[in-house]
Design a protein around this motif. Structure first.
Motif: not given
Length: 394
Positions: A194-198, A254-257, A231-234
């Protein structure tokens, strides 16, 4: 008399909005946080540079470093040259390395300043990556350059690796090689698509649980070389599940914004003291820095209710800034810095100020006001009116 202005709505109409203008809560002086908290910091473009703004990167170095000094004064660390700094969306590797060098130099003048720097493979064009060995060489090149400056590494997720890897074993090989060479423990970086489709299918699987197993296996094989993983998976449940499985001494950043307040506060469960809560490495901390610092200070003093009272109102703002397409969140972060007087303009590297609509920015303004994040309400109102006038709203 209340400050008012005409703001567009999502329906395309105009409404009169009265600004509350409650100033941000000031952080307590001299309180040491009981969480490690990195803000992934943005870069300030140079609007006077005669460049092609969609193609070329021109940075206002003085304003960019000044914002890092602002973050350090609040007690926050800086996660340098990350996606918030438009890495891979306007910021190339040579400019990123110069940013890292300048940031590390500036940090030496600030006692206790924390800096960790993004190490990736972005100088290797994705289409030119032919093998895992190409990816390893690219990581090693950036790793050597950052470590030569004395920098701590954040090993960023690699678009090139996502392209060439054919199995989890390829990820194990790459990360095993990089970690074996690291001079000090690193922070690993798992950025969701979701942050980077690639980055879809990272760690060798589109199934997040299987991907998590691979990441945990890499960490378990190299625990002394891993400070933590961001991790940024939301997805707060996946983050909690992963942090409970980390080896002793390895932190969850946490990278969960969307859910950072409750993840940082923690649930108290876990075999290790660090595994019942999350530390932080967040892009949103750039935009809400005063509130983040004040809340972390309250948490360190055991004032959990006050922590949530300060940080809770920022969550709707963050969810708005990071709404899909999530990768365009940088626009909201820079918009906040402009509203609050930390830079003189709303111009971004790569022309990225154009990625969000005027109604989106108007709602951001309302939510920032509701979260008590307009540091100078009168000035913020004037700047919002300037933006409105630019769009034909007088």
């Amino acid at each position: 008399m209340a400050l008012t202005l005409k703001l567009p709505t999502a329906a395309g109409a105009l409404e009169t909005y009265s600004i509350r203008g409650t100033p941000p809560t000031k952080p307590a002086v001299g309180v040491k946080f009981n969480r490690i908290a990195y803000s992934a910091a943005h870069v300030v473009a140079n609007p006077l540079a005669a460049v092609n703004p969609w193609l070329d990167c021109a940075v206002d170095w003085d304003a960019t470093i000044a914002y890092r000094q602002h973050l350090w004064k609040l007690g926050l660390g800086v996660a340098e040259a990350m996606d918030t700094a438009q890495r891979g969306m306007g910021m190339d590797w040579p400019t990123s390395l110069e940013l890292i060098r300048r940031s590390l130099d500036a940090a030496r003048d600030v006692p206790g300043a924390l800096v960790a720097s993004g190490c990736g493979t972005d100088h290797l064009a994705v289409e030119n990556a032919r093998s895992v060995d190409d990816v390893i060489r690219a990581y090693e090149e950036q790793m050597a350059a950052i470590e030569k400056l004395g920098g701590k590494l954040i090993v960023m997720a690699s678009r090139a690796l996502a392209r060439v890897a054919t199995s989890p074993a390829d990820y194990e090989r790459v990360y095993g090689r990089i970690l074996s060479q690291a001079k000090q423990p690193v922070v690993l970086h798992w950025l969701g698509d979701m942050f980077d489709p690639a980055l879809a299918g990272y760690w060798g699987s589109s199934d997040a649980d299987r991907a998590m197993d691979t990441a945990l296996g890499v960490i378990a094989a190299n625990p002394s070389k891993v400070d933590g993983i961001k991790i940024s998976l939301l997805d707060k449940d996946k983050e909690i599940a992963m942090r409970r499985r980390l080896p002793a001494g390895v932190r969850m950043y946490t990278g969960d914004d969307f859910n950072y307040a409750e993840l940082i506060a923690g649930d108290g469960f876990g075999s290790e003291p660090t595994h019942g809560k999350s530390d932080a490495l967040l892009g949103i901390f750039d935009a809400i820095a005063p509130a983040a610092a004040a809340a972390l200070g309250e948490l360190a003093q055991g004032n959990v209710e006050r922590f949530h009272a300060i940080l809770g109102p920022t969550v709707p703002l963050s969810r708005h800034i990071f709404q899909a397409p999530t990768r365009f969140y940088k626009t909201g972060v820079v918009f906040m810095a402009w509203l609050n007087g930390h830079q003189k303009h709303f111009t971004m590297v790569g022309g990225q100020q154009s990625t969000r609509s005027l109604p989106h920015l108007a709602e951001l303004f309302r939510l920032a006001d509701a979260a008590n994040l307009l540091e100078l309400p009168d000035a913020a109102a004037r700047r919002m009116k300037t933006l409105l006038a630019l769009h034909g709203i007088e």
